[in-house]
Scaffold this active site. Structure first.
Site, PDB file in Angstrom:
ATOM      1  N   HIS A  61       0.821  -1.209   0.000  1.00 46.43           N
ATOM      2  CA  HIS A  61       0.000   0.000   0.000  1.00 46.43           C
ATOM      3  C   HIS A  61       0.859   1.265   0.000  1.00 46.43           C
ATOM      4  CE1 HIS A  61      -4.102   1.600   1.559  1.00 46.43           C
ATOM      5  NE2 HIS A  61      -3.475   2.554   0.918  1.00 46.43           N
ATOM      6  N   LEU A  64       2.452   6.413  -4.682  1.00 47.18           N
ATOM      7  CA  LEU A  64       3.671   6.964  -5.290  1.00 47.18           C
ATOM      8  C   LEU A  64       3.382   8.243  -6.083  1.00 47.18           C
ATOM      9  CD1 LEU A  64       5.522   3.692  -6.362  1.00 47.18           C
ATOM     10  CD2 LEU A  64       5.575   4.913  -4.187  1.00 47.18           C
ATOM     11  N   ASN A  95      -4.738   5.797  -6.973  1.00 47.51           N
ATOM     12  CA  ASN A  95      -5.437   7.094  -6.878  1.00 47.51           C
ATOM     13  C   ASN A  95      -4.527   8.246  -7.295  1.00 47.51           C
ATOM     14  OD1 ASN A  95      -3.853   6.783  -4.571  1.00 47.51           O
ATOM     15  ND2 ASN A  95      -5.193   8.063  -3.325  1.00 47.51           N
ATOM     16  N   ASP A 305       0.580   2.461   3.815  1.00 46.16           N
ATOM     17  CA  ASP A 305      -0.295   3.561   3.388  1.00 46.16           C
ATOM     18  C   ASP A 305       0.529   4.848   3.257  1.00 46.16           C
ATOM     19  OD1 ASP A 305      -2.462   5.000   2.527  1.00 46.16           O
ATOM     20  OD2 ASP A 305      -3.510   5.020   4.456  1.00 46.16           O
ATOM     21  N   GLY A 324      -3.316  11.906   5.150  1.00 49.02           N
ATOM     22  CA  GLY A 324      -2.281  10.941   4.799  1.00 49.02           C
ATOM     23  C   GLY A 324      -0.928  11.318   5.362  1.00 49.02           C
TER      24      GLY A 324
END
Lengths: 438, 326
Positions: A61, A64, A95, A305, A324
């Site tokens: 996960h 990049l 995404n 993540d 994030g």
């Protein structure tokens, strides 16, 4: 580049046992594992005393950000961050802008990935544009080697779209992965819902939103016979639900992210957007439950993540800043700590960070079509040389100015951690050594 | 907990101890006298620069703060950021860095995001930050001026000066706050002020307009608004924004009025001693009937009038450290 490496003095961690051995790597393969190996000619010797020698880590996960968001990260900078973190392979999340929902875009990322030091696999989007409406060309992307599909960033909101996607995916042998948060419950939410959010005046993202979508998807898996992966589970109940379903025999796997088992919602009290993430940092009880689940084997994988954001975006107000945080460069140390630090079980460490994620991403055998080598295997003669030399005792301090990532949004700046990859070897090449990408 | 606002930021009223709250109220009382003079100006902040930074428009609060700063002889930099480059994606940090470069001593800021003032205080540690309302989080000076108004009214009834009563008039005082608690920064600051001064606070709202985790607040939540009215010495009515009443949180504004509006019929059943408050601006006919707002029980215009002296007190204590001539 030295073509031959000798890892000397370390402990080789295999599936079920561990023993002192030297390891010789040449031409992309592990060519010798023996009690004592002499370095011949031009072989580079890496001091592995006190270190674990295991399969290079595999991240399920990683965001990049390329194409489209290169100010935050590129495939190259992300790969360097991964290498320093001990990773030999990462799964790039779809995404991006545009989303990875076509053969052309997947091929672009795979081609860029092939120019880096590590193996970059791709997760394709489940739906076109990640809009949750129409199926993306899953079979075409699968033919290109894609083995995981997700609309991560958000879950597939429509139960019927998700059911169709699972039915479509089942015979292809690929696995769908879900970001579980029921969208109607998290629309404007910025942190864990509860008394603290109420006091801070921040709109909550309830644990219930995650658990409801986990429940829904488990029933969809049961109904379709498909396999599924649950991304970044963050609540005790969500993990319990998936673990119970697995005991029933459903082919479901689960990952947790380091920030969810090291930080709790109180980190949001100062409104620092560094601590804003989806799903949000949860309660202390959830943090404890996640750590227990890691040790008990109730989750398959630790996944980072890794979510880079350009510095200015984290200078916004809390509710306006993107969610994030970075992960690749400190996930292994945080996992080690959660597993008990010096008491940690090395087998469990490599199971969570390499062997199980490699199995979930179907990287065990590699994929010649897209030049991906085999990951998560044994450190044994004949295997692809994807190896990490990990020092479980090295103490180091996170410095956001010295990260390989383009971004700086680590929530662990100035924190002293224990455990670090001394050397990362991918396809026989030394790609990171002592905290520097090569 | 801060035992005095002197030299400190005012970000969250929950950070002020009882003595710090009393200090602000007592200081404000002195400034009421200044505001009665022909020349309503004192030199306490002479030479200091106060930036007024309203990322979200609020003419009333902005004018009240700017008036307060000017009466303390501060130079006021008023920046209409709601319509400036901030809208074009400039970060909070860049905006405040630009303002700081102009050489300011304090910033009074209003922002639509909860916590924005806390963030700014972190960005510019040498500048005093006064939170003039941040998202759903806090509106500290409103809480202070509500407490000040209440103490003044109660003290007058006893023929005393507020400053001679400390916090004693709040002991046992029963305050009922009604309306959209969930989305109200005023409610959070009022609760901090009243509970901090020793009052007993109850909240009444439709279930959807109660904040998450309210059971952990130091208040009672009442299910029956009508029944709770009789037990209230003070009723604080909150503004209900129209968009909340379109079915998202309550089915309609009229249903809200029926269940939780302070109507004339409800007020008719109250003791004449009951004090009615509203932070403004009012939606007459929604959360409060026009006749109630204008009735003798209402102290709403006093709340507005007290805005300036209370904000003078806050600026004086925070920015001048409570020192300097006036």
């Amino acid at each position: 580049m030295v073509s031959e490496l000798v890892l000397r003095g370390g402990t080789v961690i295999r599936h079920h046992d561990a023993y002192r051995a030297d390891v010789r790597v040449a031409e992309g393969r592990i060519v010798q594992v023996a009690p004592s190996i002499d370095a011949t000619g031009g072989a580079r010797v890496i001091d592995a005393r006190g270190c674990w020698i295991g399969p290079a880590l595999v991240d399920l996960h990683a965001h990049l950000r390329e194409p489209g968001l290169e100010a935050a990260e590129t495939i190259d900078s992300g790969a360097r961050a991964a290498a320093v973190g001990g990773y030999g392979a990462v799964v790039a999340m779809p995404n991006t802008e545009p989303a990875l929902d076509s053969v052309a875009l997947v091929a672009f990322v795979l081609a860029r990935g092939a120019t880096t030091g590590i193996d970059v696999a791709v997760a394709g989007a489940i739906t076109q544009g990640r809009r949750g409406e129409k199926l993306a060309p899953i079979a075409e992307m699968a033919a290109l080697g894609v083995r995981l599909f997700t609309d991560d960033g958000a879950g597939v909101a429509s139960a019927e779209v998700m059911r169709r996607a699972l039915r479509y995916a089942a015979p292809l042998g690929v696995r769908l992965a879900q970001h579980c948060e029921e969208p109607s419950m998290v629309q404007d939410g910025t942190m864990n819902d509860g008394p603290l959010a109420g006091r801070l005046g921040l709109v909550g993202r309830p644990a219930l939103a995650e658990e409801l979508m986990v429940l829904r998807d488990l029933e969809l898996v049961r109904a379709t016979g498909a396999k599924m992966h649950f991304l970044h589970l963050s609540t005790a109940r969500a993990i319990g639900l998936v673990a119970a379903a697995r005991r029933e025999g459903l082919d479901v796997t689960a990952e947790v992210a380091p920030h969810h088992f090291t930080l709790d919602e109180s980190a949001c009290s100062d409104y620092d957007p560094l601590f804003k993430v989806n799903p949000p940092l949860r309660s202390l009880a959830d943090v404890a439950a996640l750590r227990a689940a890691l040790r008990a084997g109730d989750v398959d994988a630790v996944a980072t993540d890794h979510a880079p954001h350009a510095p200015e975006s984290k200078d916004l107000a809390f509710d306006e800043a993107p969610a994030g945080m970075l992960g690749l460069e400190h996930a292994a140390a945080l996992t080690l700590e959660a597993l008990g630090g010096e008491e940690a079980d090395a087998h469990q460490f490599f199971s969570l960070l390499s062997r199980r994620p490699a199995a979930i991403a179907q990287l065990r055998a590699g994929d010649a079509r897209v030049a991906l080598s085999a990951h998560g295997g044994e450190v044994a003669e004949g295997e692809d040389a994807n190896v990490v030399v990990f020092d479980p005792r090295e103490s180091w301090t996170v410095d956001r100015e010295r990260l390989q990532s383009r971004a700086r949004n680590t929530p662990y700046h100035a924190r002293t951690l224990r455990g670090r990859a001394r050397a990362t070897i991918v396809r026989g090449r030394l790609v990171a050594y002592d905290g520097e990408a090569l | 907990m801060m035992d005095s606002l002197r030299g400190q930021n005012l970000l969250d009223l929950g950070e002020l101890s009882r003595s710090a709250l009393i200090e602000v109220l007592d200081t404000a009382e002195s400034f009421v006298e200044v505001n009665r003079r022909v020349v309503k100006k004192v030199p306490a902040l002479k030479g200091r620069v106060v930036a007024s930074l309203f990322f979200e428009e609020s003419t009333r609060t902005r004018l009240s703060f700017e008036t307060a700063a000017k009466r303390l002889s501060a130079d006021v930099l008023s920046l209409a950021v709601a319509s400036s480059s901030v809208k074009k994606g400039e970060s909070l940090k860049d905006t405040i860095a630009t303002i700081e470069a102009l050489g300011i001593d304090a910033v009074v800021m209003r922002h639509r995001s909860s916590g924005a003032a806390v963030q700014v205080a972190r960005f510019v540690p040498h500048v005093r930050v006064i939170n003039a309302g941040d998202g759903l989080h806090q509106h500290p000076t409103q809480g202070l001026l509500d407490a000040f108004t209440l103490r003044s009214v109660l003290a007058e009834r006893r023929g005393e000066r507020g400053r001679d009563t400390g916090a004693e008039l709040f002991a046992g005082l029963r305050v009922l706050i009604v309306g959209d608690i969930r989305h109200s920064r005023v409610a959070r600051s009022d609760v901090d002020a009243y509970v901090g001064l020793g009052a007993t606070v109850s909240l009444a709202a439709p279930g959807t307009l109660l904040p998450e985790g309210v059971e952990e607040w130091p208040v009672d939540v009442v299910d029956d608004f009508d029944e709770s009215l009789a037990r209230a010495d003070v009723i604080g009515v909150l503004r209900l924004q129209h968009e909340r009443g379109t079915g998202a949180f309550v089915p309609s504004l009229s249903e809200f009025t029926a269940t939780h509006g302070l109507t004339a019929a409800r007020v008719a059943r109250l003791s004449p001693e009951t004090i009615i408050m509203h932070p403004g601006p009012m939606n007459r006919g929604v959360e409060i009937d026009a006749s109630v707002a204008d009735s003798p029980a209402s102290v709403i215009t006093r709340q507005v009038a007290n805005g300036v002296p209370v904000r003078m007190a806050v600026l004086y204590l925070s920015v001048a450290g409570g020192e300097g001539a006036w």
